[in-house]
Design a protein around this motif. Structure first.
Motif, PDB file in Angstrom:
ATOM      1  N   VAL A 131       0.854  -1.183   0.000  1.00 54.73           N
ATOM      2  CA  VAL A 131       0.000   0.000   0.000  1.00 54.73           C
ATOM      3  C   VAL A 131       0.891   1.233   0.000  1.00 54.73           C
ATOM      4  CG1 VAL A 131      -1.770   1.263   1.273  1.00 54.73           C
ATOM      5  CG2 VAL A 131      -1.747  -1.240   1.325  1.00 54.73           C
ATOM      6  N   ARG A 132       0.589   2.180  -0.847  1.00 49.79           N
ATOM      7  CA  ARG A 132       1.392   3.404  -0.925  1.00 49.79           C
ATOM      8  C   ARG A 132       0.503   4.612  -0.688  1.00 49.79           C
ATOM      9  NH1 ARG A 132       2.946   4.356  -6.309  1.00 49.79           N
ATOM     10  NH2 ARG A 132       1.665   2.577  -6.861  1.00 49.79           N
ATOM     11  N   SER A 133       1.061   5.599   0.008  1.00 49.63           N
ATOM     12  CA  SER A 133       0.320   6.854   0.157  1.00 49.63           C
ATOM     13  C   SER A 133       1.265   7.984   0.545  1.00 49.63           C
ATOM     14  CB  SER A 133      -0.763   6.715   1.229  1.00 49.63           C
ATOM     15  OG  SER A 133      -1.364   7.959   1.454  1.00 49.63           O
ATOM     16  N   ALA A 143       2.892  -4.255   8.178  1.00 51.02           N
ATOM     17  CA  ALA A 143       4.101  -3.670   8.740  1.00 51.02           C
ATOM     18  C   ALA A 143       4.646  -2.684   7.713  1.00 51.02           C
ATOM     19  CB  ALA A 143       5.129  -4.765   9.005  1.00 51.02           C
ATOM     20  N   PRO A 144       5.471  -1.760   8.174  1.00 48.34           N
ATOM     21  CA  PRO A 144       6.118  -0.890   7.177  1.00 48.34           C
ATOM     22  C   PRO A 144       6.961  -1.769   6.246  1.00 48.34           C
ATOM     23  CG  PRO A 144       6.533  -0.108   9.412  1.00 48.34           C
ATOM     24  CD  PRO A 144       5.904  -1.458   9.542  1.00 48.34           C
ATOM     25  N   ALA A 145       6.934  -1.502   4.961  1.00 43.65           N
ATOM     26  CA  ALA A 145       7.750  -2.268   4.017  1.00 43.65           C
ATOM     27  C   ALA A 145       9.226  -2.011   4.310  1.00 43.65           C
ATOM     28  CB  ALA A 145       7.421  -1.852   2.592  1.00 43.65           C
ATOM     29  N   PRO A 146      10.117  -2.956   3.951  1.00 41.53           N
ATOM     30  CA  PRO A 146      11.545  -2.729   4.198  1.00 41.53           C
ATOM     31  C   PRO A 146      12.030  -1.379   3.631  1.00 41.53           C
ATOM     32  CG  PRO A 146      11.199  -4.993   3.556  1.00 41.53           C
ATOM     33  CD  PRO A 146       9.869  -4.300   3.414  1.00 41.53           C
ATOM     34  N   ILE A 147      11.575  -1.018   2.462  1.00 41.31           N
ATOM     35  CA  ILE A 147      11.821   0.354   1.993  1.00 41.31           C
ATOM     36  C   ILE A 147      10.547   1.117   2.337  1.00 41.31           C
ATOM     37  CG2 ILE A 147      12.251   1.844   0.014  1.00 41.31           C
ATOM     38  CD1 ILE A 147      13.693  -0.476  -1.321  1.00 41.31           C
ATOM     39  N   GLU A 148      10.641   1.841   3.442  1.00 43.69           N
ATOM     40  CA  GLU A 148       9.421   2.377   4.039  1.00 43.69           C
ATOM     41  C   GLU A 148       8.890   3.577   3.272  1.00 43.69           C
ATOM     42  OE1 GLU A 148       9.950   3.152   8.178  1.00 43.69           O
ATOM     43  OE2 GLU A 148       7.855   3.748   8.455  1.00 43.69           O
ATOM     44  N   ARG A 149       9.825   4.299   2.649  1.00 39.81           N
ATOM     45  CA  ARG A 149       9.376   5.464   1.904  1.00 39.81           C
ATOM     46  C   ARG A 149      10.088   5.466   0.566  1.00 39.81           C
ATOM     47  NH1 ARG A 149       9.556  11.300   2.512  1.00 39.81           N
ATOM     48  NH2 ARG A 149      11.632  11.073   3.375  1.00 39.81           N
ATOM     49  N   ALA A 187      -2.582   7.271   6.264  1.00 46.85           N
ATOM     50  CA  ALA A 187      -3.480   6.651   5.285  1.00 46.85           C
ATOM     51  C   ALA A 187      -2.933   5.310   4.831  1.00 46.85           C
ATOM     52  CB  ALA A 187      -3.677   7.584   4.094  1.00 46.85           C
ATOM     53  N   ALA A 188      -1.613   5.229   4.613  1.00 42.18           N
ATOM     54  CA  ALA A 188      -1.010   3.969   4.170  1.00 42.18           C
ATOM     55  C   ALA A 188      -1.199   2.899   5.240  1.00 42.18           C
ATOM     56  CB  ALA A 188       0.468   4.166   3.870  1.00 42.18           C
ATOM     57  N   ARG A 189      -0.901   3.281   6.478  1.00 42.41           N
ATOM     58  CA  ARG A 189      -1.018   2.302   7.562  1.00 42.41           C
ATOM     59  C   ARG A 189      -2.481   1.864   7.738  1.00 42.41           C
ATOM     60  NH1 ARG A 189      -2.511   3.481  12.366  1.00 42.41           N
ATOM     61  NH2 ARG A 189      -1.784   5.641  12.269  1.00 42.41           N
ATOM     62  N   GLU A 190      -3.382   2.845   7.727  1.00 37.59           N
ATOM     63  CA  GLU A 190      -4.783   2.509   7.987  1.00 37.59           C
ATOM     64  C   GLU A 190      -5.358   1.602   6.895  1.00 37.59           C
ATOM     65  OE1 GLU A 190      -6.107   6.272  10.777  1.00 37.59           O
ATOM     66  OE2 GLU A 190      -6.814   6.195   8.693  1.00 37.59           O
ATOM     67  N   TRP A 191      -4.989   1.886   5.654  1.00 39.05           N
ATOM     68  CA  TRP A 191      -5.525   1.049   4.579  1.00 39.05           C
ATOM     69  C   TRP A 191      -4.940  -0.368   4.654  1.00 39.05           C
ATOM     70  CZ3 TRP A 191      -9.733   1.124   1.989  1.00 39.05           C
ATOM     71  CH2 TRP A 191      -9.892   0.289   0.884  1.00 39.05           C
ATOM     72  N   HIS A 237       3.188  -2.951   3.924  1.00 36.94           N
ATOM     73  CA  HIS A 237       2.878  -4.191   3.215  1.00 36.94           C
ATOM     74  C   HIS A 237       2.307  -5.242   4.148  1.00 36.94           C
ATOM     75  CE1 HIS A 237       6.938  -6.520   3.786  1.00 36.94           C
ATOM     76  NE2 HIS A 237       6.568  -5.925   4.878  1.00 36.94           N
ATOM     77  N   LEU A 238       1.669  -6.239   3.559  1.00 39.28           N
ATOM     78  CA  LEU A 238       1.190  -7.383   4.312  1.00 39.28           C
ATOM     79  C   LEU A 238       1.164  -8.578   3.371  1.00 39.28           C
ATOM     80  CD1 LEU A 238      -2.531  -7.641   4.222  1.00 39.28           C
ATOM     81  CD2 LEU A 238      -1.669  -5.330   4.103  1.00 39.28           C
ATOM     82  N   GLN A 239       1.105  -9.750   3.964  1.00 44.69           N
ATOM     83  CA  GLN A 239       1.102 -10.970   3.158  1.00 44.69           C
ATOM     84  C   GLN A 239       0.015 -11.885   3.664  1.00 44.69           C
ATOM     85  OE1 GLN A 239       4.748 -13.202   3.402  1.00 44.69           O
ATOM     86  NE2 GLN A 239       5.972 -11.345   3.205  1.00 44.69           N
ATOM     87  N   ILE A 240      -0.550 -12.635   2.738  1.00 46.04           N
ATOM     88  CA  ILE A 240      -1.382 -13.760   3.165  1.00 46.04           C
ATOM     89  C   ILE A 240      -0.704 -14.988   2.586  1.00 46.04           C
ATOM     90  CG2 ILE A 240      -2.963 -13.399   1.208  1.00 46.04           C
ATOM     91  CD1 ILE A 240      -5.182 -14.596   2.992  1.00 46.04           C
ATOM     92  N   GLN A 241      -0.550 -16.009   3.408  1.00 45.30           N
ATOM     93  CA  GLN A 241       0.076 -17.210   2.887  1.00 45.30           C
ATOM     94  C   GLN A 241      -0.672 -18.447   3.338  1.00 45.30           C
ATOM     95  OE1 GLN A 241       3.997 -16.580   5.129  1.00 45.30           O
ATOM     96  NE2 GLN A 241       3.664 -18.775   5.325  1.00 45.30           N
ATOM     97  N   GLY A 242      -0.537 -19.483   2.570  1.00 48.50           N
ATOM     98  CA  GLY A 242      -1.244 -20.720   2.891  1.00 48.50           C
ATOM     99  C   GLY A 242      -0.865 -21.801   1.906  1.00 48.50           C
ATOM    100  N   PRO A 243      -1.298 -23.034   2.210  1.00 46.32           N
ATOM    101  CA  PRO A 243      -0.851 -24.157   1.390  1.00 46.32           C
ATOM    102  C   PRO A 243      -1.435 -24.181  -0.024  1.00 46.32           C
ATOM    103  CG  PRO A 243      -2.310 -24.905   3.162  1.00 46.32           C
ATOM    104  CD  PRO A 243      -2.084 -23.448   3.372  1.00 46.32           C
ATOM    105  N   ASP A 244      -2.580 -23.538  -0.226  1.00 47.04           N
ATOM    106  CA  ASP A 244      -3.238 -23.669  -1.522  1.00 47.04           C
ATOM    107  C   ASP A 244      -3.456 -22.311  -2.184  1.00 47.04           C
ATOM    108  OD1 ASP A 244      -4.711 -24.858  -3.645  1.00 47.04           O
ATOM    109  OD2 ASP A 244      -6.543 -24.198  -2.644  1.00 47.04           O
ATOM    110  N   GLY A 245      -2.812 -22.127  -3.331  1.00 44.72           N
ATOM    111  CA  GLY A 245      -2.873 -20.847  -4.024  1.00 44.72           C
ATOM    112  C   GLY A 245      -4.285 -20.471  -4.453  1.00 44.72           C
ATOM    113  N   GLY A 246      -5.029 -21.465  -4.922  1.00 43.71           N
ATOM    114  CA  GLY A 246      -6.391 -21.188  -5.371  1.00 43.71           C
ATOM    115  C   GLY A 246      -7.252 -20.650  -4.241  1.00 43.71           C
TER     116      GLY A 246
END
Ligand code: ADP
Ligand code: ZN
Length: 769
Positions: free
Chosen positions: A676-678, A715-721, A683-687, A729-738
């Motif tokens: 997410v960029r702003s 969390a703030p992305a490694p390159i925060e600005r 705004a970036a954090r809230e979204w 950024h955030l991630q969702i991960q799991g065993p099944d891509g579909g």
């Protein structure tokens, strides 16, 4: 194929008079059947997510076909807009009328039904707009030129002075144009090749120095002048399953796991030859054309006419190649990532060389991976896919371990040369004597190679002079005002360049925070290394290859040619120099700082490090004089570095796979990343928090079986600005891509994105910064 979806309510509702008039003028279907009509589903690039339905008026009935572009009215104001027809069907009309197609843009379809289906699958697979995929699949030159008038091709007029002596009345630019016009070229190609402006060319055309000629259908083929050598046993064993799949007309993925110099390319060549024997076409993908000129020229020598799709082609050249491939005139296509979309009507084989390279994943939407696209095409065409690497991606390796793909190993170098011995230098034992990063062992190694009249490659994966400039009094380091990044110092001129946004700032000798004079320069880059090497070995000829020195077209080839001729003794560079180069005189490869990428916040950091060191080490000792490798590191015990030091990629894989499994990372699960960029940090954090909340809600809602699925962050992305935008950024991960994609789709369905934020979804990300 995805069923045509009903168009949006707004499109139904915006039926105004012009639309009705069109209906009244073309009432043919009403005579047959009051309620049914021919309906075209049209995908609009970049605007609307779903295909929109339009009635095909009778006068266009014979012309509308899937794969062609159509002009259709869009929105309340019926703005004429060009879109891609993806399906045509006779259907019952919905209660309210549909708008009608205005015109057909292409004489022939730009995409075959299979390629259309591929684009639809891609938009699902990587969660991107179908229109974006279509634009990515069709090169701009094809989109612009297809169906339109052809650009005239130019040649020198017969009466134009032919020799330089006979050209005294011409300006230097005119001479350049005449010299460059050795074959029919469009005005823009001619301008590009000669360096003259379009105005010069237009004037020459008006003066009769150039004339328009018939466009060539394809460049003339050079005769092949290379006969294949007999294969080694290992090579023959690798080729066999490929040919067998071809013969039996079935799909199979064969992974050539072979050390550098083990003869993988020769196996590709013979597999391609077999394909041509069946009258079929082959596509060979390489990571980057300009870095693999040797591979391309080997294909040209063996097969004569080869379509090489590189990024420096002009749109007109690209269009010409595209047409030749689509017409089946070219048997072999070599290109980078996007060549996976080459419109071969009779595809018989797809090869990906250096399949682990991250350049096969596109960094902008559509964020597809060429390996997955290749597999889709090969499965669909029932043909073999060949993936080659000395260091296969863990995703690839795991598929071989489970038996889904077949692995063929080429464990030894061709011709019996041995892999070079690797010496690890522990940087913790005392930093290199001189700034610039050469330990005494590495220095001695370079001297050894130079004395034996061998060549040297030095890898440092950081460009610029120094990676940061810091005040030694207060510790303040000079950063980009709009990015969260230290400025990299480039010389001469003490320019601080932001590697995030490219901004250039003059670095002053006094600290902006405390006023102390005398900033210290930390973290050597390739520029400083080059300086230092040139000073340490004044008799050696040193050259540098990195993004800063390789901006001009042709500079890669020029530097590599000079190195091959022996006009360069020491080549300093970034990962660019690690790719598939085969130079027998290289006797020493030095990895100046192996840890450069090891500690990045990316779950693939270790894999990348091991791959890079293994690849560059493989450049050494290909000739009869043998070779050595020196690896400088502060973490010699790290499994990635230890494995690379003994040329044992298997050992690294055995260490790394259980870690990935424990964390649920690929290849044991899939990841979808959101950035997410702003301009506003809040705004970036809230979204990002909002998105994470919606995803977690989906997981716990119980509507899907979400076992093993988790959301990491935000969390703030490694390159925060970056470029004045805050990044979360955030991630969702799991065993099944579909399932992940389904959860994401549900979570973002109907979301209203505030104007102040922008965000991307990256399925299977390879970039985590
Ligand atoms: P890789 O692609 O694995 O790095 P190459 O196919 O480039 O390996 O082979 C390395 C070198 O060995 C090349 O110079 C190639 O021409 C040569 N070579 C490959 N296979 C054979 C063979 N069967 N007989 C003789 N030379 C070979
Ligand atoms: Zn910046």
């Amino acid at each position: 194929m995805r069923a045509p979806e009903p168009c949006r309510a707004s499109e139904h509702m915006s039926q105004h008079t012009p639309q009705q008039q069109l209906f009244e003028k073309s009432p043919v279907w009403e005579e047959d059947d009051q309620h049914s009509a021919v309906v075209a589903s049209v995908v609009l690039a970049g605007r609307v997510d779903r295909p929109l339905d339009y009635v095909v008026p009778e006068k266009l009935a014979g012309q509308v076909e899937p794969g062609k572009r159509l002009r259709v009215p869009l929105g309340r104001r019926n703005q004429p807009t060009v879109g891609y027809c993806v399906a045509v069907a006779t259907r019952d009309l919905p209660g309210t009328g549909l708008k009608s197609v205005l015109s057909v843009e292409d004489e022939r379809p730009l995409l075959s039904p299979t390629m259309l289906e591929l684009t639809s699958w891609m938009s699902e697979r990587w969660m991107c707009r179908h229109g974006e995929v279509l634009e990515a699949v069709l090169p701009a030159g094809v989109r612009e030129a297809a169906g339109r008038r052809q650009q005239p091709h130019l040649m020198p007029a017969p009466e134009a002075p032919a020799s330089d002596e006979a050209r005294p009345r011409l300006t230097p630019s005119q001479v350049k144009v005449l010299t460059a016009a050795t074959e029919p070229l469009t005005a823009s190609e001619l301008a590009d090749r000669s360096g003259a402006s379009r105005a010069v060319i237009t004037r020459m055309l008006n003066r009769g120095l150039l004339v328009e000629v018939e466009a060539p259908s394809a460049p003339t083929a050079k005769a092949a002048d290379d006969t294949p050598p007999p294969l080694s046993n290992a090579q023959a064993a690798a080729l066999a399953p490929i040919c067998e799949a071809m013969r039996e007309g079935r799909h199979e993925t064969v992974v050539l796991f072979g050390v550098t110099g083990s003869g993988k390319t020769e196996v590709y060549l013979q597999a391609v030859e077999e394909t041509l024997r069946y009258g079929k076409q082959a596509i060979v993908l390489v990571p980057e054309i300009s870095l693999t000129p040797q591979t391309c020229s080997r294909f040209r020598r063996r097969f004569g006419r080869v379509a090489v799709l590189h990024s420096h082609l002009t749109p007109a050249e690209r269009h010409r190649e595209w047409r030749a491939i689509a017409a089946g005139e070219v048997g072999v296509v070599v290109g980078a990532r996007s060549a996976v979309f080459a419109p071969t009507p009779r595809l018989g084989l797809l090869v990906i060389d250096e399949e682990h390279e991250t350049s096969f994943k596109q960094g902008t939407a559509p964020r597809y991976h060429a390996r997955d696209v290749a597999e889709w095409r090969c499965r669909r065409e029932s043909i073999p896919l060949v993936l080659g690497s000395a260091t296969p991606a863990l995703e690839t390796f795991q598929k071989c371990l489970t038996g889904e793909w077949r692995m063929a190993e080429l464990p030894e170098r061709v011709g019996g040369t041995h892999l070079p011995g690797v010496l690890t230098v522990d940087l913790r034992d005392g930093p290199p004597r001189r700034a610039g990063g050469l330990s005494s062992r590495l220095e001695a190694g370079i001297r050894w190679a130079l004395n034996a009249e061998g060549q040297v490659i030095l890898l440092l994966n950081r460009r610029g002079f120094a990676t940061h400039v810091q005040c030694h009094a207060c510790g303040h380091s000079v950063t980009c005002p709009q990015c969260d990044l230290s400025l990299t110092l480039h010389q001469p001129g003490s320019r601080g360049i932001c590697h995030g946004c490219g901004r250039v700032i003059k670095v002053r000798p006094t600290c902006s925070e405390c006023g102390t004079t005398g900033l210290s320069i930390r973290g050597s880059g390739t520029q400083r290394l080059e300086d230092n090497v040139a000073r340490t070995f004044p008799e050696a000829r040193v050259a540098r290859m990195d993004a800063d020195t390789m901006r001009r077209r042709g500079s890669h080839e020029a530097t590599l040619d000079a190195f091959r001729r022996g006009d360069i003794d020491i080549l300093v560079g970034t990962q660019m120099i690690a790719k598939g180069l085969d130079f027998p005189s290289v006797m020493l490869v030095g990895v100046v700082y192996a840890d450069a990428a090891l500690h990045l916040p990316d779950f693939r950091a270790a894999e990348r490090t091991c791959q890079l060191i293994t690849q560059v080490a493989g450049r050494s000792g290909r000739g009869p004089k043998g070779g050595r490798v020196v690896v400088q590191t502060a973490t010699p015990d790290h499994p990635a570095i230890r494995a690379a030091a003994v040329h044992d990629y298997n050992a690294f894989v055995r260490h790394e796979l259980p870690i990935r499994e424990a964390l649920g990372y690929p290849p044991f699960g899939q990841v979808v990343r959101f950035v997410v960029r702003s301009r506003s940090e809040t705004a970036a954090r809230e979204w990002a928090e909002h998105l994470a909340g919606r995803l977690r809600q989906q997981i716990t809602s119980g509507e899907t079986n979400s076992t093993g699925v988790r959301v990491l962050g935000p969390a703030p992305a490694p390159i925060e600005r970056l470029r004045d935008a805050w990044r979360w950024h955030l991630q969702i991960q799991g065993p099944d891509g579909g399932l992940l994609r389904e959860l994401v789709r549900r979570a973002i369905d109907g979301l209203r994105v505030p104007d102040s934020v922008a965000w991307i979804v990256d399925v299977d990300p390879v970039e985590m910064l």
